[in-house]
Design a protein around this motif. Structure first.
Motif, PDB file in Angstrom:
ATOM      1  N   SER A   7       0.828  -1.204   0.000  1.00 23.86           N
ATOM      2  CA  SER A   7       0.000   0.000   0.000  1.00 23.86           C
ATOM      3  C   SER A   7       0.868   1.262   0.000  1.00 23.86           C
ATOM      4  O   SER A   7       0.613   2.211  -0.743  1.00 23.86           O
ATOM      5  CB  SER A   7      -0.918  -0.007   1.226  1.00 23.86           C
ATOM      6  OG  SER A   7      -1.692   1.165   1.290  1.00 23.86           O
ATOM      7  N   CYS A  33      -2.619   4.727   4.025  1.00 25.23           N
ATOM      8  CA  CYS A  33      -2.230   3.427   3.464  1.00 25.23           C
ATOM      9  C   CYS A  33      -3.050   2.284   4.059  1.00 25.23           C
ATOM     10  O   CYS A  33      -3.150   1.208   3.456  1.00 25.23           O
ATOM     11  CB  CYS A  33      -0.746   3.155   3.725  1.00 25.23           C
ATOM     12  SG  CYS A  33       0.393   4.366   3.024  1.00 25.23           S
ATOM     13  N   LEU A  36      -6.208   0.685   2.058  1.00 27.13           N
ATOM     14  CA  LEU A  36      -5.814  -0.118   0.901  1.00 27.13           C
ATOM     15  C   LEU A  36      -5.269  -1.475   1.357  1.00 27.13           C
ATOM     16  O   LEU A  36      -5.624  -2.519   0.799  1.00 27.13           O
ATOM     17  CB  LEU A  36      -4.772   0.640   0.075  1.00 27.13           C
ATOM     18  CG  LEU A  36      -4.515   0.152  -1.361  1.00 27.13           C
ATOM     19  CD1 LEU A  36      -3.916   1.280  -2.197  1.00 27.13           C
ATOM     20  CD2 LEU A  36      -3.584  -1.041  -1.394  1.00 27.13           C
ATOM     21  N   ALA A  37      -4.412  -1.458   2.383  1.00 28.72           N
ATOM     22  CA  ALA A  37      -3.880  -2.716   2.910  1.00 28.72           C
ATOM     23  C   ALA A  37      -5.001  -3.586   3.459  1.00 28.72           C
ATOM     24  O   ALA A  37      -5.012  -4.811   3.266  1.00 28.72           O
ATOM     25  CB  ALA A  37      -2.852  -2.426   3.998  1.00 28.72           C
ATOM     26  N   PRO A 170      -8.314   3.547  -4.863  1.00 26.82           N
ATOM     27  CA  PRO A 170      -7.766   2.368  -4.175  1.00 26.82           C
ATOM     28  C   PRO A 170      -8.446   1.062  -4.554  1.00 26.82           C
ATOM     29  O   PRO A 170      -7.803   0.005  -4.512  1.00 26.82           O
ATOM     30  CB  PRO A 170      -7.991   2.705  -2.693  1.00 26.82           C
ATOM     31  CG  PRO A 170      -7.991   4.192  -2.637  1.00 26.82           C
ATOM     32  CD  PRO A 170      -8.602   4.643  -3.929  1.00 26.82           C
TER      33      PRO A 170
END
Length: 284
Positions: A7, A33, A36-37, A170
């Motif tokens: 990410s 981030c 998205l992860a 994303p």
């Protein structure tokens, strides 16, 4: 950790993110981030949940899934999970249903994320796009299926140079990783999900032959320089998954024609994802 690094790698090419992190020392941007992860993990969770539900319905005992991290976390988060069988499947149809349930569920979700993410990107404001993660055109063309979808939805974008970074929602980044992970697991190789489905559809002897030819094919594709991810995957499955799956209690009863066609469709779909999109023309 590998999903977070993946990410971060997608966001760090965004000029706004890079400026906030490096020049202004604003560590709070790292929080962007996390969704998205988390999305990458959710896709894999759907994969494993589908396995669990089908295994329970078909009375197949399975062990806990073991995640396999990628050796290229900057471009691909992780390969998926190994879900061991702890009992003999009742028949070949049950094994095929179990094997395809996980990757096909994750693949369907990933396709929805790609289509939805592209639509959200096209409707986003300039301020929203400035906060999106970034994909290079080369990454978009790493898959024939993904490249075909984006060529249809974003034809001008796909004509840009390969190194050109493109801000994308994303959902697109999560969907792309889900497509590749599902396709890798659908390959008809021994104890992979695709290998189990192949053995169920074609039988033990023919399944073994198909597995060997598939390994030779991905080795040739990997060493041609088209995909370092494929090369890493080849090494890992050579160490972990090159064993014939335990037989079903009923190996004589063949699967019906619908399941046979479903396995063939899954195999062709995985090939369309792993084979790169043509890079000739303005994209070079």
């Amino acid at each position: 950790m590998s999903t977070f690094i993946y990410s971060f790698s997608a966001y760090v090419l965004n000029p706004t993110f890079f400026d906030s992190l490096v020049n202004r020392r604003d560590l709070k941007v790292l929080y962007s981030c996390i969704p998205l992860a988390f999305g990458v993990i959710v896709v894999q969770a759907i994969h494993e949940a589908a396995h669990y539900l089908v295994a329970k319905r078909k009375k197949i005992k399975i062990g806990p899934p073991v995640p396999i991290p990628s050796l290229h976390v900057a471009s691909f988060p992780f390969f998926g999970c190994i879900t061991p069988l702890k009992s003999f499947p009742p028949n070949r149809s049950a094994l095929l249903d179990f094997a395809l349930s996980g990757p096909m569920s994750a693949l369907a979700l990933s396709l929805c994320l790609v289509f939805g993410g592209v639509q959200l990107t096209s409707r986003a404001s300039a301020s929203d796009i400035a906060r999106y993660p970034v994909m290079s055109v080369a990454n978009m063309k790493s898959s024939f299926l993904l490249g075909s979808i984006l060529s249809w939805l974003l034809p001008k974008t796909m004509m840009l140079p390969l190194a050109q970074p493109i801000p994308m929602h994303p959902f697109v980044v999560v969907g792309t990783s889900g497509l590749i992970s599902s396709a890798l697991n659908l390959l008809p190789i021994f104890r992979l999900d695709g290998g189990r489905a192949c053995f169920a559809a074609m039988g033990q002897r023919q399944g073994a032959v198909i597995s060997v030819f598939t390994i030779l094919w991905i080795i040739s594709l990997a060493f041609s320089g088209e995909s370092s991810v494929l090369l890493s995957w080849t090494i890992l499955i050579s160490l972990l998954q090159l064993r014939i799956e335990i037989p079903c209690r009923d190996e004589c009863t063949e699967v019906d024609s619908k399941r046979l066609w479903l396995w063939l469709a899954s195999f062709l779909l995985s090939m369309s994802i792993l084979v790169p999109f043509p890079r000739s023309g303005f994209g070079v």
